[in-house]
Design an enzyme around this catalytic site. Structure first.
Site, short mmCIF file in Angstrom:
data_model
loop_
_atom_site.label_atom_id
_atom_site.label_comp_id
_atom_site.label_asym_id
_atom_site.label_seq_id
_atom_site.Cartn_x
_atom_site.Cartn_y
_atom_site.Cartn_z
CD GLU A 1 -1.67 -2.43 1.64
OE1 GLU A 1 -0.47 -2.62 1.94
OE2 GLU A 1 -2.55 -3.30 1.78
CG PHE B 1 -9.78 -9.05 12.02
CD1 PHE B 1 -8.53 -9.58 12.37
CD2 PHE B 1 -10.14 -9.03 10.68
CE1 PHE B 1 -7.69 -10.09 11.40
CE2 PHE B 1 -9.30 -9.55 9.70
CZ PHE B 1 -8.07 -10.08 10.07
CD GLN B 2 -7.20 -7.06 8.38
OE1 GLN B 2 -8.10 -6.76 7.60
NE2 GLN B 2 -6.08 -7.66 8.00
CE LYS C 1 -17.49 -5.84 5.28
NZ LYS C 1 -17.20 -7.16 5.83
CG MET D 1 23.01 10.82 0.47
SD MET D 1 24.21 11.94 -0.26
CE MET D 1 23.28 12.60 -1.63
C1 LIG Z 1 19.34 13.47 -0.50
C2 LIG Z 1 18.67 14.80 -0.74
C3 LIG Z 1 19.44 15.91 -1.05
C4 LIG Z 1 18.83 17.12 -1.33
N1 LIG Z 1 19.63 18.18 -1.72
C5 LIG Z 1 19.03 19.32 -2.17
C6 LIG Z 1 19.80 20.38 -2.73
O1 LIG Z 1 21.01 20.33 -2.83
N2 LIG Z 1 19.14 21.47 -3.20
C7 LIG Z 1 17.78 21.56 -3.14
O2 LIG Z 1 17.20 22.55 -3.62
N3 LIG Z 1 17.03 20.60 -2.59
C8 LIG Z 1 17.63 19.48 -2.12
N4 LIG Z 1 16.84 18.47 -1.62
C9 LIG Z 1 15.37 18.66 -1.57
C10 LIG Z 1 14.96 19.45 -0.35
O3 LIG Z 1 14.97 18.60 0.78
C11 LIG Z 1 13.53 20.05 -0.55
O4 LIG Z 1 12.63 19.02 -0.84
C12 LIG Z 1 13.46 21.04 -1.69
O5 LIG Z 1 14.52 21.96 -1.62
C13 LIG Z 1 12.12 21.75 -1.64
O6 LIG Z 1 11.95 22.51 -2.79
P1 LIG Z 1 10.79 23.59 -2.88
O7 LIG Z 1 10.84 24.47 -1.69
O8 LIG Z 1 10.94 24.20 -4.22
O9 LIG Z 1 9.46 22.68 -2.95
P2 LIG Z 1 8.34 22.32 -1.86
O10 LIG Z 1 8.95 21.83 -0.61
O11 LIG Z 1 7.38 21.44 -2.57
O12 LIG Z 1 7.66 23.71 -1.54
C14 LIG Z 1 6.86 24.33 -2.51
C15 LIG Z 1 6.41 25.67 -1.98
O13 LIG Z 1 5.59 26.27 -2.98
C16 LIG Z 1 4.38 26.72 -2.40
N5 LIG Z 1 3.32 26.65 -3.40
C17 LIG Z 1 2.61 25.57 -3.78
N6 LIG Z 1 1.71 25.89 -4.72
C18 LIG Z 1 1.85 27.21 -4.94
C19 LIG Z 1 1.19 28.13 -5.80
N7 LIG Z 1 0.19 27.75 -6.61
N8 LIG Z 1 1.56 29.42 -5.76
C20 LIG Z 1 2.57 29.84 -4.92
N9 LIG Z 1 3.23 29.00 -4.09
C21 LIG Z 1 2.88 27.70 -4.10
C22 LIG Z 1 4.14 25.80 -1.23
O14 LIG Z 1 3.29 26.39 -0.27
C23 LIG Z 1 5.55 25.56 -0.72
O15 LIG Z 1 5.95 26.53 0.21
C24 LIG Z 1 17.43 17.25 -1.28
C25 LIG Z 1 16.66 16.15 -0.93
C26 LIG Z 1 17.26 14.93 -0.68
C27 LIG Z 1 16.40 13.75 -0.36
C1 LIG Z 2 13.11 4.97 3.83
C2 LIG Z 2 14.44 5.59 4.05
N1 LIG Z 2 15.31 5.03 4.93
C3 LIG Z 2 16.54 5.60 5.11
C4 LIG Z 2 16.90 6.72 4.44
C5 LIG Z 2 18.27 7.36 4.65
N2 LIG Z 2 19.05 7.35 3.40
C6 LIG Z 2 19.13 8.41 2.57
S1 LIG Z 2 20.03 8.12 1.19
C7 LIG Z 2 20.35 6.54 1.68
C8 LIG Z 2 21.19 5.63 0.83
C9 LIG Z 2 20.54 5.30 -0.46
O1 LIG Z 2 21.25 4.23 -1.03
P1 LIG Z 2 20.98 3.79 -2.52
O2 LIG Z 2 19.53 3.60 -2.72
O3 LIG Z 2 21.86 2.65 -2.86
O4 LIG Z 2 21.39 5.10 -3.34
P2 LIG Z 2 22.86 5.75 -3.50
O5 LIG Z 2 22.99 6.82 -2.47
O6 LIG Z 2 23.87 4.67 -3.32
O7 LIG Z 2 22.87 6.30 -4.90
C10 LIG Z 2 19.76 6.27 2.93
C11 LIG Z 2 19.86 4.99 3.65
C12 LIG Z 2 15.94 7.27 3.56
N3 LIG Z 2 16.19 8.39 2.87
N4 LIG Z 2 14.74 6.67 3.36
#
Ligand SMILES: Cc1cc2nc3c(=O)[nH]c(=O)nc-3n(C[C@H](O)[C@H](O)[C@H](O)COP(=O)(O)OP(=O)(O)OC[C@H]3O[C@@H](n4cnc5c(N)ncnc54)[C@H](O)[C@@H]3O)c2cc1C
Ligand SMILES: Cc1ncc(C[n+]2csc(CCOP(=O)(O)OP(=O)(O)O)c2C)c(N)n1
Ligand SMILES: [Mg+2]
Length: 569
Positions: free
Chosen positions: A49, A111-112, A161, A473
């Site tokens: 799910e 249940f569930q 349900k 990562m």
């Molecule tokens: C491993 C990893 C590394 C990351 N590294 C980076 C990085 O280096 N750089 C980076 O940028 N991000 C990075 N991120 C992503 C980061 O964590 C955030 O998710 C991202 O920066 C959020 O982008 P955002 O604010 O544009 O989008 P969102 O978090 O989706 O925010 C969108 C915003 O827009 C607003 N909005 C929505 N609809 C409208 C509308 N119609 N009009 C006006 N406003 C609206 C919302 O209210 C909200 O505030 C990384 C994520 C991971 C998992």
């Molecule tokens: C559900 C979940 N558990 C743990 C993490 C923490 N985490 C972030 S990146 C990462 C490693 C991802 O490994 P892989 O999928 O092999 O990608 P790679 O970084 O090697 O490209 C982990 C464990 C996460 N982001 N999401």
């Protein structure tokens, strides 16, 4: 007309123009599944799910519509939670429908039974517990209205349900939503526009920060027109990618923790930040106290709760980005920022010398090369869905997205396992698109059971599996910040090609750069789904990296000249 609660669910979905639902059946939702057979809505049978919600999320992000997921009570509903939290963090419009035990049994540990409205309260935009047939229509209609209006987000409707089995008069028109206290419409005052226009006209070193809101508002053409008229360059958040064309001369690229060095430097040197539909995530700002210290700041944002939450701004234009940009564009004075652009070009030239793309082929396969070649082989036209980790960052850095809604990724929650199911939803929403799921060897194993869904539902997706043998990562964090003590990050993996074969999916392993382009082309030509396993360097690092909490311009840069080898790690 008289309908059962179960029938009303599908009547409502049909009237909301829903074509697909993603789900998994069970006892408490069986009346709804039984009624489903009489309605022309395609049900996609998932294997977990959580994946149903990721598929609905991917469907929503690819189409701009609402995605729908359905599950039974108890474990079915609780399995959805990670998917719901993922959609919540990234403002994705999803409606989840769950079965619940009979209303008379609620609270008896039946249940569930699980209190799913209680469990999901913090990770939904809103949720409902429906215990009577005549409440089903109004709740579902309101759920759609709330999911898609204002700042989008997930809404859950839990239906007992007995409410599904009972009958009542159903009239769609009288179910029109009027949720008390919910006011998603905001508009800036004329004086706020004038103040913003003055700041913009006076700025000599302005930068626009394009975020996910630009895509959600379908405002990319207006943002582009605004940038071209004012000559203002554009930096992108991870979720903003596609909101401004990568190939545009005013595009700077990705900013933030793994953003390009010149982009972060430009932000830090700017005298004006125009933040569009982005929420100053900590991965974007680095140390908030030293973020863009010389800049006046204008924030265009639909959710008042995001304004001055992380970064104090001088002007907030609270409203829908498309409306606001339309007005700003009409008032914007043409601008020439060529000195500033030339300065940024200098920063860019300095950084590109360190780029792995500019190094001679040393016989090793680097994920950056793979992403660059996937971009070339797909003519930059693929719809890419990424998982979470190093490969996600390399995709963001090396696949150049020109169009909105061509990169779908879990940014805020960073949910490993997102990509495979979300890519299935994306492909069903956009059947004409070449869909690539870019996954790591770790995250892929979290939801790879959905390969069976791919086959059963005949969904032509392509999987680029970046196999570095590690939770890369996390290993990278250990490398920089934990003295290279690699606790629990090496992976013993299955034979991924044989695994795909067990599902009847075309698959190939690639070990050298020369094999990349042909493998990508062959995968796309394969009539069904395809998987390419790229066996890349195990010790490669995503550069640049801003250490958590460090100043945005204090990036750890790729060593120059490029010296990193397995032995150095
Ligand atoms: C491993 C990893 C590394 C990351 N590294 C980076 C990085 O280096 N750089 C980076 O940028 N991000 C990075 N991120 C992503 C980061 O964590 C955030 O998710 C991202 O920066 C959020 O982008 P955002 O604010 O544009 O989008 P969102 O978090 O989706 O925010 C969108 C915003 O827009 C607003 N909005 C929505 N609809 C409208 C509308 N119609 N009009 C006006 N406003 C609206 C919302 O209210 C909200 O505030 C990384 C994520 C991971 C998992
Ligand atoms: C559900 C979940 N558990 C743990 C993490 C923490 N985490 C972030 S990146 C990462 C490693 C991802 O490994 P892989 O999928 O092999 O990608 P790679 O970084 O090697 O490209 C982990 C464990 C996460 N982001 N999401
Ligand atoms: Mg890995």
């Amino acid at each position: 007309m008289r309908r059962t609660g179960a029938q009303i669910i599908w009547e409502c979905l049909q009237r909301e123009a829903i074509t697909h639902v993603f789900g998994y059946p069970g006892g408490a939702i069986l009346p709804a599944y039984d009624a489903m057979l009489d309605y022309p809505i395609r049900h996609v049978l998932v294997r977990h799910e959580q994946s149903a919600v990721h598929m609905a999320d991917g469907f929503a992000r690819a189409s701009g519509g609402v995605g729908v997921a359905i599950a039974t009570s108890g474990p079915g509903a609780t399995n959805m939670v990670t998917g719901i939290a993922t959609a919540m963090m990234d403002s994705s419009p999803v409606v989840c429908i769950t079965g619940q035990v009979d209303s008379a049994l609620i609270g008896s540990d039946a249940f569930q039974e699980a209190d799913i409205t209680g469990v999901t309260l913090p990770v939904t935009k809103h949720n409902y517990l429906v215990t009577r047939a005549d409440e089903v229509g109004p709740a579902i209609r309101e759920a759609f209205y709330i999911a898609r209006s204002g700042r989008p987000g997930p809404v859950l409707v839990d239906i007992t349900k007995d409410a599904q089995q009972a009958s009542c008069e159903f009239n769609w028109e009288t179910a029109e939503p009027r949720p008390p206290g919910y006011r998603p419409d905001h508009r800036p005052r004329p004086s706020e526009y004038q103040d913003a226009a003055q700041l913009i006209a006076a700025a000599r070193r302005p930068v626009m920060l394009v975020g996910h809101g630009v895509l959600l508002a379908e405002a990319a053409p207006l943002v582009r027109a605004f940038a071209e008229r004012t000559g203002i360059p554009v930096a992108l958040t991870l979720l903003g990618i596609g909101g401004f064309p990568a190939s545009h001369p005013l595009n700077l690229g990705l900013m933030g923790m793994h953003g390009q060095a010149w982009v972060n430097e430009a932000v830090q040197q700017a005298d004006l930040i125009l933040a569009l539909g982005m929420r100053f995530d900590d991965r974007v700002t680095g140390n908030v106290r030293t973020f863009a210290p010389h800049a006046k700041k204008i924030h265009v944002e639909i959710d008042p709760a995001e304004v001055n939450k992380i970064v104090r701004v001088d002007i907030a234009l609270i409203g829908d980005l498309r409306d606001v940009m339309g007005t700003l564009l009409a008032e914007a004075a043409p601008g020439d920022r060529s000195d500033w652009l030339a300065h940024i070009d200098g920063l860019r030239a300095n950084a590109s010398a360190r780029d792995v793309q500019n190094l001679p082929d040393d016989g090793r396969l680097y994920a950056a090369h793979v992403m660059h070649d996937v971009w070339r082989a797909t003519d930059g036209n693929a719809l890419v869905v990424t998982d979470v980790g190093q490969h996600q960052m390399w995709e963001a850095q090396y696949y150049r997205h020109d169009a909105p809604r061509t990169l779908i990724t879990s940014g805020g929650l960073g949910t490993m396992g997102f990509a495979l199911p979300a890519s299935i939803g994306a492909k069903l929403a956009r059947p004409d698109a070449a869909v690539w799921a870019v996954v790591g060897d770790g995250g892929f194993q979290m939801t790879m059971a959905e390969l069976a869904t791919v086959v059963q539902e005949q969904v032509k997706i392509n999987v680029a599996l970046i196999n570095n043998g590690h939770l890369g990562m996390v290993r990278q964090l250990q490398h920089f910040f934990y003295g290279r003590r690699y606790a629990a990050t090496p992976l013993v993996n299955p034979d991924f090609v044989a695994l795909a074969g067990a599902y009847g999916i075309w698959a190939r392993a690639v070990r050298t750069r020369a094999e990349v382009l042909p493998a990508v082309a062959d995968a796309m030509r394969a009539p069904g789904a395809a998987l390419v396993e790229f066996r890349v360097e195990p010790d490669d690092t995503v550069y640049p990296i801003v250490a958590p909490g460090a100043d945005l311009h204090q990036m750890i840069r790729r060593p120059h000249p490029f010296t990193q080898r397995a032995a150095d790690a």
